[in-house]
Design a protein around this motif. Sequence first.
Motif, PDB file in Angstrom:
ATOM      1  N   UNK A   1       0.827  -1.218   0.000  1.00 28.78           N
ATOM      2  CA  UNK A   1       0.000   0.000   0.000  1.00 28.78           C
ATOM      3  C   UNK A   1       0.855   1.259   0.000  1.00 28.78           C
ATOM      4  N   UNK A   2       2.063   1.198   0.533  1.00 29.50           N
ATOM      5  CA  UNK A   2       2.984   2.336   0.468  1.00 29.50           C
ATOM      6  C   UNK A   2       3.342   2.620  -0.989  1.00 29.50           C
ATOM      7  N   UNK A   3       3.490   1.562  -1.770  1.00 30.14           N
ATOM      8  CA  UNK A   3       3.884   1.725  -3.176  1.00 30.14           C
ATOM      9  C   UNK A   3       2.705   2.008  -4.098  1.00 30.14           C
ATOM     10  N   UNK A   4       1.574   1.326  -3.880  1.00 31.92           N
ATOM     11  CA  UNK A   4       0.480   1.388  -4.843  1.00 31.92           C
ATOM     12  C   UNK A   4      -0.861   1.848  -4.282  1.00 31.92           C
ATOM     13  N   UNK A   5      -0.867   2.337  -3.057  1.00 36.09           N
ATOM     14  CA  UNK A   5      -2.091   2.901  -2.500  1.00 36.09           C
ATOM     15  C   UNK A   5      -3.020   1.868  -1.895  1.00 36.09           C
ATOM     16  N   UNK A   6      -4.193   2.334  -1.503  1.00 33.78           N
ATOM     17  CA  UNK A   6      -5.153   1.506  -0.776  1.00 33.78           C
ATOM     18  C   UNK A   6      -5.695   0.324  -1.567  1.00 33.78           C
ATOM     19  N   UNK A   7      -5.563   0.357  -2.897  1.00 37.28           N
ATOM     20  CA  UNK A   7      -6.059  -0.751  -3.713  1.00 37.28           C
ATOM     21  C   UNK A   7      -5.201  -2.003  -3.536  1.00 37.28           C
ATOM     22  N   UNK A   8      -3.962  -1.819  -3.119  1.00 39.20           N
ATOM     23  CA  UNK A   8      -3.050  -2.949  -2.925  1.00 39.20           C
ATOM     24  C   UNK A   8      -3.442  -3.727  -1.669  1.00 39.20           C
ATOM     25  N   UNK A   9      -3.100  -4.989  -1.647  1.00 36.01           N
ATOM     26  CA  UNK A   9      -3.391  -5.841  -0.501  1.00 36.01           C
ATOM     27  C   UNK A   9      -2.578  -5.371   0.705  1.00 36.01           C
ATOM     28  N   UNK A  10      -3.248  -5.131   1.809  1.00 32.21           N
ATOM     29  CA  UNK A  10      -2.583  -4.619   3.008  1.00 32.21           C
ATOM     30  C   UNK A  10      -1.636  -5.646   3.637  1.00 32.21           C
ATOM     31  N   UNK A  11      -1.731  -6.899   3.243  1.00 32.53           N
ATOM     32  CA  UNK A  11      -0.861  -7.940   3.799  1.00 32.53           C
ATOM     33  C   UNK A  11       0.372  -8.202   2.942  1.00 32.53           C
ATOM     34  N   UNK A  12       0.473  -7.556   1.777  1.00 31.76           N
ATOM     35  CA  UNK A  12       1.585  -7.820   0.869  1.00 31.76           C
ATOM     36  C   UNK A  12       2.766  -6.899   1.145  1.00 31.76           C
ATOM     37  N   UNK A  13       3.949  -7.458   0.990  1.00 33.87           N
ATOM     38  CA  UNK A  13       5.202  -6.710   1.120  1.00 33.87           C
ATOM     39  C   UNK A  13       6.031  -6.978  -0.121  1.00 33.87           C
ATOM     40  N   UNK A  14       6.649  -5.934  -0.656  1.00 32.69           N
ATOM     41  CA  UNK A  14       7.531  -6.051  -1.812  1.00 32.69           C
ATOM     42  C   UNK A  14       8.962  -5.912  -1.301  1.00 32.69           C
ATOM     43  N   UNK A  15       9.799  -6.894  -1.601  1.00 32.42           N
ATOM     44  CA  UNK A  15      11.189  -6.889  -1.172  1.00 32.42           C
ATOM     45  C   UNK A  15      12.085  -6.516  -2.343  1.00 32.42           C
TER      46      UNK A  15
END
Length: 125
Positions: free
Chosen positions: A94-108
């Motif tokens: 959500x930091x990268x793609x906003x509220x539409x992104x899954x709140x449980x996902x992390x991009x490494x």
Amino acid sequence: VPTSVNKNLAEVTFKELHKPKSLHLDGPESSYSVGDEVVAVNMHPSGHTRSPRYVHGHRGRIVTSHGCQIYPDSNAAGFGTDPRPLYTVGFDAQELWGDEANSRDTVFVDLWEPYLASASVGGTK
């Protein structure tokens, strides 16, 4: 940390995936430690970089420190290996793609120290 029916297995898997496995080269001391909040520098180099634009200006957290590794920006420009500290940084989706992104996902993303600034120094979303 990934969620799973077996939380212990998920934590062990997460730790194993983020354990440093690379060769350490001589170079400058690391400025950041695991857990530190950083911001990916918003830069626009004319040459080669391994810093993806989609993380520029966004906050993340140091997950792994890989020690000094060949700095690809210098190496690609013919200036030699110029070892610099390399980190794996986790960015909330959500930091990268906003509220539409899954709140449980992390991009490494693996980022060299020149690509980062301390989040406490004033980097913003």
